[in-house]
Design a protein around this motif. Structure first.
Motif, short mmCIF file in Angstrom:
data_model
loop_
_atom_site.label_atom_id
_atom_site.label_comp_id
_atom_site.label_asym_id
_atom_site.label_seq_id
_atom_site.Cartn_x
_atom_site.Cartn_y
_atom_site.Cartn_z
N PRO A 31 40.16 -27.64 -9.38
CA PRO A 31 41.58 -27.27 -9.22
C PRO A 31 41.97 -26.20 -10.25
O PRO A 31 41.32 -26.07 -11.28
N PRO A 32 43.03 -25.45 -9.99
CA PRO A 32 43.44 -24.37 -10.90
C PRO A 32 43.69 -24.84 -12.33
O PRO A 32 43.32 -24.16 -13.27
N VAL A 36 41.90 -23.37 -15.86
CA VAL A 36 42.68 -22.90 -17.01
C VAL A 36 42.27 -23.67 -18.26
O VAL A 36 42.10 -23.09 -19.33
N LYS A 37 42.08 -24.96 -18.13
CA LYS A 37 41.66 -25.79 -19.26
C LYS A 37 40.30 -25.34 -19.79
O LYS A 37 40.11 -25.22 -21.00
N VAL A 38 39.36 -25.07 -18.90
CA VAL A 38 38.02 -24.62 -19.30
C VAL A 38 38.10 -23.25 -19.97
O VAL A 38 37.46 -23.01 -21.00
N LEU A 43 38.00 -19.91 -24.93
CA LEU A 43 38.63 -18.94 -25.83
C LEU A 43 38.83 -19.49 -27.24
O LEU A 43 38.63 -18.80 -28.23
N LEU A 44 39.22 -20.75 -27.32
CA LEU A 44 39.46 -21.38 -28.61
C LEU A 44 38.18 -21.94 -29.24
O LEU A 44 38.21 -22.42 -30.37
N LYS A 45 37.10 -21.89 -28.50
CA LYS A 45 35.81 -22.42 -28.94
C LYS A 45 35.93 -23.89 -29.31
O LYS A 45 35.56 -24.32 -30.40
N VAL A 46 36.46 -24.67 -28.37
CA VAL A 46 36.65 -26.10 -28.56
C VAL A 46 35.82 -26.86 -27.53
O VAL A 46 35.83 -26.53 -26.35
N GLY A 47 35.11 -27.87 -27.99
CA GLY A 47 34.35 -28.74 -27.11
C GLY A 47 34.74 -30.19 -27.37
O GLY A 47 35.36 -30.50 -28.38
#
Length: 183
Positions: A31-32, A36-38, A43-47
Motif C-alpha cells: 500500500p502507498p 512512504v514508510k520504507v 532516507l533516515l537510515k533507520v532499521g
C-alpha cells in the motif's frame, strides 16, 4: 474467485467489463503508506530489530542489513553477529543495558559504534519492552537502530557515547507487529 464488474463506456456492448487486474494482483503491491514508510526509513537510515526473550531469537529488518552490511557467519546467531560488530569500547555498556532490558524490563537508548569493513559507523539504538500481561515480565525487546555517522562527524567527542534508560509515560503500541515475525 469472482471478478467484479465495472461500468464502462456505453458505446460498447453490455455496458460492463471485468477488470484486467484482480485482487490477487493487488496483494503483491504494498500500500502507498508502506512505500512512504520504507522510503522514509531509507532516507533516515533507520532499521528495526526485535529480540524474543523466551526463544532467544533476534530479528533484524532488511534495512539494518543494508545500512550496516551485516553478514551472519555459518552457525552464528543474529544476536552474536550483532554483538561481534559492536565496538569493544562500547560493548560492555551495550550488553549491560540489553541484559537489564531483557531481565528487568527497563527500556534504553544508546549511542555506540559498529565495526565496518571500512572503518566504523556511529549508530543510535532505542529499545522498547513488550511485557507479559499477567506477570509484567519482559518477553520481547523491540527497537530501532539508526546510522548517525554523518551527525557524529560534525560533533565528535570521545566521551559522547551514552546509554540511559528511557521514560515510559504510558502504554505505547508497537508498529513492529506487521513486519517482525517474532512479535
Amino acid at each position: 474467485m469472482r471478478k467484479r464488474k465495472m461500468p464502462r463506456d456505453t458505446s460498447l456492448s453490455n455496458g460492463y467489463v471485468t477488470p484486467s487486474s484482480t485482487s490477487e494482483d493487488l496483494k503483491d503491491k504494498p500500500p502507498p503508506w508502506k512505500r512512504v514508510k520504507v522510503q522514509t526509513a531509507r532516507l533516515l537510515k533507520v532499521g528495526m530489530w526485535a529480540y524474543n526473550s523466551e526463544t532467544l531469537e533476534m530479528w533484524l529488518s532488511q534495512e539494518v542489513h543494508r545500512i550496516f552490511k551485516i553478514k551472519t557467519e555459518a552457525n552464528e546467531t543474529k544476536f552474536s553477529c550483532f554483538k561481534r560488530l559492536i565496538h569493544q569500547d562500547d560493548r560492555d555498556l551495550f550488553l549491560y543495558l540489553f541484559e537489564r532490558a531483557a531481565n528487568k524490563g527497563i527500556p534504553y537508548q544508546m549511542t555506540h559504534r559498529l565495526y565496518q569493513e571500512k572503518g566504523e559507523k556511529w549508530c543510535r539504538t532505542r529499545c522498547r519492552i513488550a511485557k507479559q500481561m499477567s506477570t509484567e515480565d519482559p518477553i520481547r525487546l523491540c527497537g530501532t537502530i539508526q546510522d548517525i555517522t554523518c551527525f557524529k562527524s560534525l560533533t565528535h567527542s570521545k566521551h559522547d557515547q551514552k546509554g540511559y534508560p528511557m521514560s515510559c509515560g504510558g502504554k505505547e503500541e508497537s508498529n513492529m507487529k506487521s513486519e517482525c515475525p517474532i512479535v
